[in-house]
Each structure stands twice: as C-alpha cells, then as structure tokens.
Design a protein around this motif. Structure first.
Motif: not given
Length: 152
Positions: A94-99, A101-114, A136-137
C-alpha cells in the motif's frame, strides 16, 4: 400554537448546537497531529481499502522497466508502491503511509520515503525503517508477466 412554534424552534436550535461540535470533531481528526490518535484511525481504514482493491485483481500497474532497481515506483491512482529491491525481484505494498495517511514517494535511494513526516520503509517487506510510522505498509499481491506488473 406558539408552544408548537417554540418546540420547533428549540428542536432546530438543539440540532444546530449538536451539529457544530460533531463537525468540529470531524475537522480536528482530519488535521490531528497527535500520533496516537492518527495511528489508531489510519491503519485500520487504509490497509483494508487496499486489500479490498487487491481482491478485484488484474489491474495493470506499471511496466517492470519503470521500477528502479534498489528503489520504488508509486502508482497514485491504485495507491500502490512497487519495489525492486534486487534486479528482477518485485514487491508491492500500500502506498498509504501508516502514520497519517500520506502517499509515499517514488525513489531510487533504497527505501520507500514518505514526504509528510520523513518516515522511511523497507523495499523488502514494507516495514518502517525510521520516522514516526511504527506499522508496516500493507502488502499487495502482484503478478509480473514479462514486462507487465498487474495486481494479482
């Protein structure tokens, strides 16, 4: 006759008096910054809606080439984040942050950022790495067929 008019007037003003606090309460939940209050309402509603969408199945999400190795791609319309922790290994959450409810972002940095409060999640299992998010997501089942990634 005036007694009936008074009753109607009092009933109407009572409904208004009750309605205002209810609206104020709804507004305060939407903008609450209290993590305990936010976490008690968001995680129970968002992952369920993501799971319900997964039951529909067959929804085209992206091409495999669009998901960076060691990164993630957000599909906003589907509220799904696709990850490729290592080449050829695709996962979805799910792209919905569990904190909050914001959508997380596309990234190439080795993590899923919110972007909202700096939470970061694992590409492997969607678990929180840092930030205020503690849950967790939710995983989303996908099928990879050639270059096409679809919801399972």
């Amino acid at each position: 006759m005036t007694a009936i008019d008074r009753r109607r007037a009092l009933a109407g003003s009572a409904a208004i008096a009750v309605g205002i606090p209810v609206l104020a309460a709804c507004g305060s939940n939407d903008t609450a910054t209290d993590p305990a209050g936010a976490e008690s309402s968001e995680p129970t509603s968002e992952p369920t809606s993501g799971d319900a969408g997964a039951a529909g199945g067959g929804e085209a999400l992206a091409s495999a080439a669009d998901v960076p190795v060691g990164g993630c791609l957000v599909v906003p319309a589907a509220k799904v984040v696709l990850t490729q922790p290592t080449e050829g290994d695709f996962k979805a959450f799910s792209a919905v942050c569990t904190h909050q409810g914001c959508l997380v972002e596309t990234s190439s940095d080795g993590e899923i950022p919110c972007p909202c409060h700096a939470s970061r999640f694992s590409l492997e299992d969607g678990s929180p790495i840092s930030g205020p998010a503690s849950a967790p997501l939710a995983p989303v089942e996908i099928t990879v067929d050639g270059d096409s990634i679809t919801r399972a």
